[in-house]
Design a protein around this motif. Sequence first.
Motif, PDB file in Angstrom:
ATOM      1  N   LEU A  17     -11.555   1.403   0.418  1.00  0.00           N
ATOM      2  CA  LEU A  17     -11.043   2.088  -0.596  1.00  0.00           C
ATOM      3  C   LEU A  17     -10.885   1.055  -1.828  1.00  0.00           C
ATOM      4  N   GLY A  18     -10.952   1.542  -2.847  1.00  0.00           N
ATOM      5  CA  GLY A  18     -10.876   0.924  -3.929  1.00  0.00           C
ATOM      6  C   GLY A  18      -9.374   0.992  -4.633  1.00  0.00           C
ATOM      7  N   ALA A  19      -8.840   0.003  -5.474  1.00  0.00           N
ATOM      8  CA  ALA A  19      -7.434   0.305  -5.998  1.00  0.00           C
ATOM      9  C   ALA A  19      -7.315   1.715  -6.465  1.00  0.00           C
ATOM     10  N   ASP A  20      -8.423   2.087  -7.244  1.00  0.00           N
ATOM     11  CA  ASP A  20      -8.260   3.613  -7.827  1.00  0.00           C
ATOM     12  C   ASP A  20      -8.157   4.521  -6.741  1.00  0.00           C
ATOM     13  N   ASP A  21      -8.549   4.357  -5.610  1.00  0.00           N
ATOM     14  CA  ASP A  21      -8.381   5.588  -4.642  1.00  0.00           C
ATOM     15  C   ASP A  21      -6.757   5.579  -4.063  1.00  0.00           C
ATOM     16  N   LEU A  22      -6.140   4.644  -4.336  1.00  0.00           N
ATOM     17  CA  LEU A  22      -4.579   4.621  -3.836  1.00  0.00           C
ATOM     18  C   LEU A  22      -3.846   5.501  -4.678  1.00  0.00           C
ATOM     19  N   GLN A  25       1.333   3.520  -2.268  1.00  0.00           N
ATOM     20  CA  GLN A  25       1.236   2.445  -1.175  1.00  0.00           C
ATOM     21  C   GLN A  25       0.484   3.006   0.349  1.00  0.00           C
ATOM     22  N   ASP A  26       0.848   4.233   0.567  1.00  0.00           N
ATOM     23  CA  ASP A  26       0.465   4.621   1.861  1.00  0.00           C
ATOM     24  C   ASP A  26      -0.235   5.864   1.899  1.00  0.00           C
ATOM     25  N   HIS A  27      -0.922   6.193   0.561  1.00  0.00           N
ATOM     26  CA  HIS A  27      -1.669   7.397   0.566  1.00  0.00           C
ATOM     27  C   HIS A  27      -2.662   6.949  -0.236  1.00  0.00           C
ATOM     28  N   ALA A  28      -4.111   7.666   0.138  1.00  0.00           N
ATOM     29  CA  ALA A  28      -5.355   7.581  -0.701  1.00  0.00           C
ATOM     30  C   ALA A  28      -6.064   8.881  -0.961  1.00  0.00           C
ATOM     31  N   ARG A  29      -6.611   8.961  -1.968  1.00  0.00           N
ATOM     32  CA  ARG A  29      -7.688  10.140  -2.410  1.00  0.00           C
ATOM     33  C   ARG A  29      -8.937   9.617  -2.687  1.00  0.00           C
ATOM     34  N   VAL A  30      -9.792   9.952  -1.889  1.00  0.00           N
ATOM     35  CA  VAL A  30     -11.396   9.802  -1.951  1.00  0.00           C
ATOM     36  C   VAL A  30     -11.940  11.251  -2.619  1.00  0.00           C
ATOM     37  N   THR A  31     -12.783  10.736  -3.707  1.00  0.00           N
ATOM     38  CA  THR A  31     -13.397  11.818  -4.441  1.00  0.00           C
ATOM     39  C   THR A  31     -14.837  11.757  -4.548  1.00  0.00           C
ATOM     40  N   ASP A  32     -15.420  10.492  -4.287  1.00  0.00           N
ATOM     41  CA  ASP A  32     -16.887  10.138  -4.683  1.00  0.00           C
ATOM     42  C   ASP A  32     -17.806  11.137  -3.836  1.00  0.00           C
ATOM     43  N   PRO A  33     -18.801  11.549  -4.119  1.00  0.00           N
ATOM     44  CA  PRO A  33     -19.680  12.339  -3.160  1.00  0.00           C
ATOM     45  C   PRO A  33     -20.188  11.389  -1.864  1.00  0.00           C
ATOM     46  N   ARG A  34     -20.547  10.202  -2.186  1.00  0.00           N
ATOM     47  CA  ARG A  34     -21.158   9.369  -0.983  1.00  0.00           C
ATOM     48  C   ARG A  34     -20.168   9.459   0.363  1.00  0.00           C
ATOM     49  N   ALA A  73     -10.792  14.013  -0.104  1.00  0.00           N
ATOM     50  CA  ALA A  73     -10.088  13.857   0.869  1.00  0.00           C
ATOM     51  C   ALA A  73      -8.988  12.998   0.723  1.00  0.00           C
ATOM     52  N   GLU A  74      -7.822  13.396   1.674  1.00  0.00           N
ATOM     53  CA  GLU A  74      -6.690  12.770   1.328  1.00  0.00           C
ATOM     54  C   GLU A  74      -6.000  12.029   2.658  1.00  0.00           C
ATOM     55  N   PHE A  75      -5.681  10.897   2.607  1.00  0.00           N
ATOM     56  CA  PHE A  75      -5.402  10.069   3.805  1.00  0.00           C
ATOM     57  C   PHE A  75      -3.971   9.637   3.534  1.00  0.00           C
ATOM     58  N   SER A  76      -3.102   9.547   4.857  1.00  0.00           N
ATOM     59  CA  SER A  76      -1.796   8.792   4.967  1.00  0.00           C
ATOM     60  C   SER A  76      -2.361   7.377   5.460  1.00  0.00           C
ATOM     61  N   LEU A  77      -1.889   6.312   5.198  1.00  0.00           N
ATOM     62  CA  LEU A  77      -2.539   5.061   5.656  1.00  0.00           C
ATOM     63  C   LEU A  77      -1.275   4.204   5.975  1.00  0.00           C
ATOM     64  N   THR A  78      -1.879   3.577   7.291  1.00  0.00           N
ATOM     65  CA  THR A  78      -1.118   2.404   7.623  1.00  0.00           C
ATOM     66  C   THR A  78      -1.801   1.083   7.676  1.00  0.00           C
ATOM     67  N   LEU A  79      -1.716   0.311   6.767  1.00  0.00           N
ATOM     68  CA  LEU A  79      -2.661  -0.836   6.558  1.00  0.00           C
ATOM     69  C   LEU A  79      -1.756  -2.080   7.177  1.00  0.00           C
TER      70      LEU A  79
END
Length: 252
Positions: A17-22, A25-34, A73-79
Amino acid sequence: MHPALHCPGIAMNLILLGADDLTAQDHARVTDPRRLRHLREVHRANVGDEMTLGVEGGLIGRGRLERLDADSAEFSLTLDRQPPAPLDVHLLLALPRPRMLARSLEHVTALGVKHITLLHTRRVEKSYWQSPELKEDKIRQHLVLGLEQARDTIMPTVTHEKLFKPFVEDRLPALMTPASGTPPRGIIAHPGMPDECPRAVREPVILAIGPEGGFVDYEVEKFMAAGFEGVHLGERILRVETAVTALLARLG
Ligand code: SAH
């Protein structure tokens, strides 16, 4: 685009994940086709699935897929974990042909190298320096694939040195005698050298690897004058991507 980016078979053992995807702090959203295609076609991901994620330059951990639709795609995170320890090897790689470069970058990144210098030598084809594969975004794609493969988040730095002599005479001595920390061991891989490549070296290493045609004598002498040891890897002459992998595995 590099073919590997289309190839659904390639592993993505970590979603980087890039900083832009966050989005928090505990949530990310991925939007790129790859990455979306990868989630669907390789992971065959479903809502509720858990996978390994990491933030570029930061921690790794688990992500639970909360939502998956056509364009996100959206994720809840435990990093909660550090990425793997880096390999303390600065790689000086004579610029190989573009496809070999691409594969070598992926391998060395997966093996934990954090400093890569692409170097011009006599037997490097001059036109390779004009290759689109050397553009920053292209190089980055290969580094990302290497990081994802190895579940790492720390992006290597890649420096271009298009002139051999100023590099070995002016900049290499400073790398060999750092202002602080342990001075590195300089190692040049060159078939026919009397000494074998050492194993499990504990101190930092600067490792020089030649182009497809090898180093010329003058270059080997320049490295020796800078304090490098010449080593061989046995009587088999390996192609660059194999030699680099074998050498790093042996030194690490
Ligand atoms: N024809 C060239 C070989 C080049 S192989 C020659 O004889 O020098 C590309 C690079 O991989 C070499 O410059 C060297 O750095 C590394 N390499 C490959 N096989 C090696 C071996 N058996 N021992 C040491 N270095 C090797």
